[in-house]
Design an enzyme around this catalytic site. Structure first.
Site, mmCIF file in Angstrom:
data_model
loop_
_atom_site.group_PDB
_atom_site.id
_atom_site.type_symbol
_atom_site.label_atom_id
_atom_site.label_comp_id
_atom_site.label_asym_id
_atom_site.label_seq_id
_atom_site.Cartn_x
_atom_site.Cartn_y
_atom_site.Cartn_z
ATOM 1 N N LEU A 61 0.874 -1.160 0.000
ATOM 2 C CA LEU A 61 0.000 0.000 0.000
ATOM 3 C C LEU A 61 0.915 1.214 0.000
ATOM 4 C CD1 LEU A 61 -3.048 0.600 0.108
ATOM 5 C CD2 LEU A 61 -2.858 0.708 2.595
ATOM 6 N N ASP A 62 0.783 2.085 -0.998
ATOM 7 C CA ASP A 62 1.676 3.228 -1.152
ATOM 8 C C ASP A 62 1.733 4.067 0.118
ATOM 9 O OD1 ASP A 62 2.274 2.521 -3.721
ATOM 10 O OD2 ASP A 62 0.959 3.992 -4.670
ATOM 11 N N PRO A 63 2.882 4.745 0.375
ATOM 12 C CA PRO A 63 2.975 5.632 1.548
ATOM 13 C C PRO A 63 1.873 6.686 1.577
ATOM 14 C CG PRO A 63 5.165 5.245 0.657
ATOM 15 C CD PRO A 63 4.193 4.607 -0.301
#
Length: 321
Positions: free
Chosen positions: A56-58
């Site tokens: 999950l992207d930052p």
């Protein structure tokens, strides 16, 4: 003569690790990578073995299932599962990255109606082709695409087929569009946001993204890092989902003791259960999860198995609760 003070760093005491089995539903915060979140939680649990179930992207928040111990054997199931996201789009502005971190490329007037929004979203329902964005973690020759992008290098990417199961319009106000999307693995919501903007003729970029579901799992029962840090170790253990939580939407097959032993040894056996590509398999004791299997032509075939030691450990933990 005065002794010289030692300049060597003081070694930190080593934290003893322990066997932890189960699935934690983490509500990942903004700005933290999936691996950083995993390592923080792994230290809190003092777990010997842990892994996450898909990056999950930052810049995204929300559901990040973390697997401990025996549950890591089934993490691929969550990787392959459909995902649900809540996304906010800013219409009328295109950026270099497709999200709010990039530089503005173009601004266009926004003149749309709810009907226009609905029609634009409907265009992307079902199987579609997506070109992965340059600002993504997808690898090319051992390097992530975003590394090329930051160096000003454009790399050719092959389109990939993904499936958008549904898009629901949640809110439309002052150029901000909020949608909920259920999609197949590998879908780039940032790319979908840009494509919706182009379909509307004004462009768009993603300003917020929150994952709310992964397969049968949802944010219900998820915990933040702050909540976990405030708990005792026993309280943290109590909020773990069982090892089979990732398979909650699979059919169940229960075996008697003799057949359970054969299944755990990897032996095939005849069964009256209808053919099924994926099953969660249990022994005769309540909660005795053994692993995953399939039935083909009346024969039970093991897929991923727990060890007898893991099965007994889970039963002991259940009995002590």
């Amino acid at each position: 003569m005065q002794a010289e003070a030692s300049s060597s760093p003081v070694a930190r005491p080593r934290v003893p690790r322990r066997a932890v089995h189960g699935v934690l539903l983490l509500d990942k915060p903004l700005g933290l990578s999936s691996n950083d979140a995993l390592q923080k939680v792994k230290r809190l649990f003092r777990a010997e073995k842990a892994g996450h179930t898909g990056t999950l992207d930052p810049l995204a928040t929300g559901l990040l299932p973390l697997c401990f111990g025996a549950a890591t054997k089934f993490s691929q199931i969550s990787l392959e599962a459909d995902k649900t996201y809540r996304a906010t789009l800013k219409l009328g502005v295109r950026t270099t990255t497709g999200d709010a971190e990039g530089e503005v490329l173009e601004e266009r007037p926004v003149d749309v109606t709810p009907q226009h929004l609905l029609q634009a979203c409907m265009r992307f329902m079902g199987p579609i082709q997506q070109v992965p964005p340059m600002y993504s973690a997808l690898k090319r020759d051992g390097k992530a695409l975003y590394e090329y992008a930051r160096a000003g290098i454009e790399v050719e990417r092959e389109p990939r087929q993904v499936v958008i199961h549904w898009i629901e319009l949640l809110r439309w106000q002052e150029g901000a569009l909020e949608i909920e999307v259920r999609c197949s693995k590998g879908t780039y919501i940032r790319t979908l946001a840009e494509d919706i903007g182009e379909a509307l003729g004004c462009g768009a970029h993603l300003t917020a993204l929150r994952r709310t579901g992964s397969g049968p799992l949802t944010l219900e029962g998820a915990y933040t890092l702050a909540q976990l840090e405030a708990m005792s170790e026993a309280e943290r253990d109590a909020v773990l989902q069982p090892v089979d939580a990732l398979l909650n939407d699979w059919p169940v097959l229960r075996l008697e003791a003799e057949d359970a032993g054969r299944f755990l040894s990897g032996m095939r056996r005849r069964t009256a259960h209808p053919d099924a590509p994926q099953l969660r398999v249990y022994g005769p004791q309540a909660g005795a999860f053994l692993g995953s299997g399939s039935v083909k032509a009346g024969e039970l075939i093991s897929l991923r198995l727990l060890s007898p030691l893991e099965v007994q450990g889970l039963l002991n933990a259940q009995a002590s609760q």
